[in-house]
Scaffold this motif. Structure first.
Motif, short mmCIF file in Angstrom:
data_model
loop_
_atom_site.label_atom_id
_atom_site.label_comp_id
_atom_site.label_asym_id
_atom_site.label_seq_id
_atom_site.Cartn_x
_atom_site.Cartn_y
_atom_site.Cartn_z
N ALA A 52 1.84 6.58 -6.78
CA ALA A 52 0.82 7.56 -7.17
C ALA A 52 1.34 8.99 -6.97
O ALA A 52 1.12 9.87 -7.82
CB ALA A 52 -0.46 7.33 -6.37
N ASP A 53 2.03 9.23 -5.84
CA ASP A 53 2.59 10.55 -5.58
C ASP A 53 3.62 10.94 -6.65
O ASP A 53 3.65 12.08 -7.12
CB ASP A 53 3.22 10.61 -4.19
CG ASP A 53 2.18 10.49 -3.08
OD1 ASP A 53 0.99 10.74 -3.36
OD2 ASP A 53 2.56 10.14 -1.94
N GLY A 84 0.81 -1.21 0.00
CA GLY A 84 0.00 0.00 0.00
C GLY A 84 0.85 1.26 0.00
O GLY A 84 0.56 2.23 -0.71
N SER A 85 1.91 1.23 0.82
CA SER A 85 2.82 2.38 0.87
C SER A 85 3.50 2.60 -0.47
O SER A 85 3.65 3.74 -0.94
CB SER A 85 3.87 2.18 1.97
OG SER A 85 4.79 3.22 1.99
N TRP A 86 3.91 1.50 -1.10
CA TRP A 86 4.57 1.61 -2.40
C TRP A 86 3.60 2.17 -3.45
O TRP A 86 3.98 3.02 -4.26
CB TRP A 86 5.08 0.25 -2.83
CG TRP A 86 5.73 0.26 -4.18
CD1 TRP A 86 5.21 -0.19 -5.35
CD2 TRP A 86 7.03 0.79 -4.48
NE1 TRP A 86 6.09 0.01 -6.37
CE2 TRP A 86 7.21 0.60 -5.88
CE3 TRP A 86 8.03 1.38 -3.72
CZ2 TRP A 86 8.38 1.00 -6.51
CZ3 TRP A 86 9.20 1.78 -4.37
CH2 TRP A 86 9.36 1.58 -5.74
N VAL A 121 5.28 13.81 -11.49
CA VAL A 121 5.73 13.78 -12.88
C VAL A 121 4.72 14.49 -13.77
O VAL A 121 5.10 15.26 -14.67
CB VAL A 121 5.92 12.31 -13.34
CG1 VAL A 121 6.16 12.25 -14.84
CG2 VAL A 121 7.10 11.68 -12.61
N ALA A 122 3.41 14.22 -13.52
CA ALA A 122 2.38 14.90 -14.29
C ALA A 122 2.45 16.40 -14.09
O ALA A 122 2.33 17.18 -15.04
CB ALA A 122 1.00 14.37 -13.91
N GLY A 123 2.67 16.82 -12.82
CA GLY A 123 2.82 18.24 -12.55
C GLY A 123 4.05 18.82 -13.24
O GLY A 123 4.01 19.93 -13.78
N SER A 124 5.14 18.05 -13.23
CA SER A 124 6.36 18.51 -13.89
C SER A 124 6.13 18.64 -15.39
O SER A 124 6.60 19.60 -16.03
CB SER A 124 7.50 17.54 -13.61
OG SER A 124 7.77 17.47 -12.22
N ASP A 125 5.40 17.67 -15.97
CA ASP A 125 5.11 17.74 -17.41
C ASP A 125 4.30 18.99 -17.72
O ASP A 125 4.53 19.67 -18.73
CB ASP A 125 4.33 16.49 -17.85
CG ASP A 125 5.21 15.24 -17.82
OD1 ASP A 125 6.45 15.40 -17.83
OD2 ASP A 125 4.65 14.13 -17.79
N SER A 126 3.33 19.29 -16.84
CA SER A 126 2.51 20.49 -17.05
C SER A 126 3.37 21.75 -17.00
O SER A 126 3.23 22.66 -17.82
CB SER A 126 1.41 20.55 -15.99
OG SER A 126 0.64 21.73 -16.13
N VAL A 127 4.27 21.80 -16.01
CA VAL A 127 5.17 22.96 -15.88
C VAL A 127 6.07 23.07 -17.10
O VAL A 127 6.28 24.16 -17.66
CB VAL A 127 5.99 22.85 -14.59
CG1 VAL A 127 7.06 23.94 -14.54
CG2 VAL A 127 5.09 22.95 -13.36
N ILE A 128 6.61 21.93 -17.53
CA ILE A 128 7.51 21.93 -18.69
C ILE A 128 6.76 22.40 -19.94
O ILE A 128 7.27 23.20 -20.73
CB ILE A 128 8.10 20.53 -18.90
CG1 ILE A 128 9.08 20.20 -17.75
CG2 ILE A 128 8.82 20.43 -20.23
CD1 ILE A 128 9.59 18.78 -17.76
#
Length: 206
Positions: A121-122, A114-116, A127-134
């Motif tokens: 997910a985090d 579950g932790s993994w 990564v999705a946030g980084s892609d949006s920023v990029i």
């Protein structure tokens, strides 16, 4: 020889071969139940049973008959074949402990899983946030490039206009200069005719 004498002799023989031991923990072997006797051989009467897996205390052993004297959890002192004693807890008592260990490990693995999953997910969110920023930075960079191209075109157009104005001003100065020169030349030609000449007699008179 009387029967009582034989029994006494037997007891004497067994008593000579008894070995003293410090009290040690032992466990009944994995059988449903084991008979115990009143003395250290098969010749003694059966006085009860002990359950498989029970913890007992080994008091002493008989090397000849391979019997051991034990004390069970109820405080009863009896004899049992040494082959039916074990230094390790029986499977019956170990299985619950093993099951508990398996459950604990399973719970840990579940928590780890579950932790993994949460960490994965985090990371995916990051990564999705980084892609949006990029992508945003790329769009902003392209916008700045377009604005730079427009600005360069405006600068080039301003330079062209400046060159045209400079040429116009230069031409105007040439025209002004040429006009002044022409007027001066014209005046130089006309003035002698416009001013009357004095006669020679007038010069002599003066």
């Amino acid at each position: 020889m009387k029967k009582s004498h034989l029994i006494g002799l037997t007891l004497l023989t067994f008593s000579v071969t008894l070995s003293a031991h410090a009290e040690e923990k032992r466990y009944i072997s994995d059988e449903l139940s084991t008979w115990v006797r009143s003395g250290p051989s098969d010749d003694y009467r059966l006085i009860g049973t002990v359950n498989a897996g029970d913890e007992v205390t080994l008091l002493q052993t008989n090397d000849n008959s391979k019997y051991g004297q034990i004390r069970d959890a109820n405080g009863r002192t009896t004899w049992i074949p040494l082959a039916q004693l074990s230094e390790q807890p029986s499977l019956r008592t170990r299985v619950p402990e093993l099951e508990k260990q398996v459950k604990d490990l399973t719970d840990k693995l579940t928590n780890i899983d579950g932790s993994w999953n949460q960490r994965t997910a985090d990371m995916q969110k990051k990564v999705a946030g980084s892609d949006s920023v990029i992508n945003g930075l790329k769009d902003e960079n392209q916008k700045l490039k377009n604005e730079l191209v427009v600005a360069q075109k405006k600068v080039n157009a301003a330079n062209v206009q400046l060159d045209d104005k400079q040429r116009t001003i230069i031409m105007q100065w040439f025209m002004y200069g040429g006009g002044v020169a022409g007027v001066g030349l014209l005046l130089g030609l006309l003035l002698p005719h416009m001013i009357p000449r004095r006669k020679k007699s007038d010069r002599w008179m003066n």
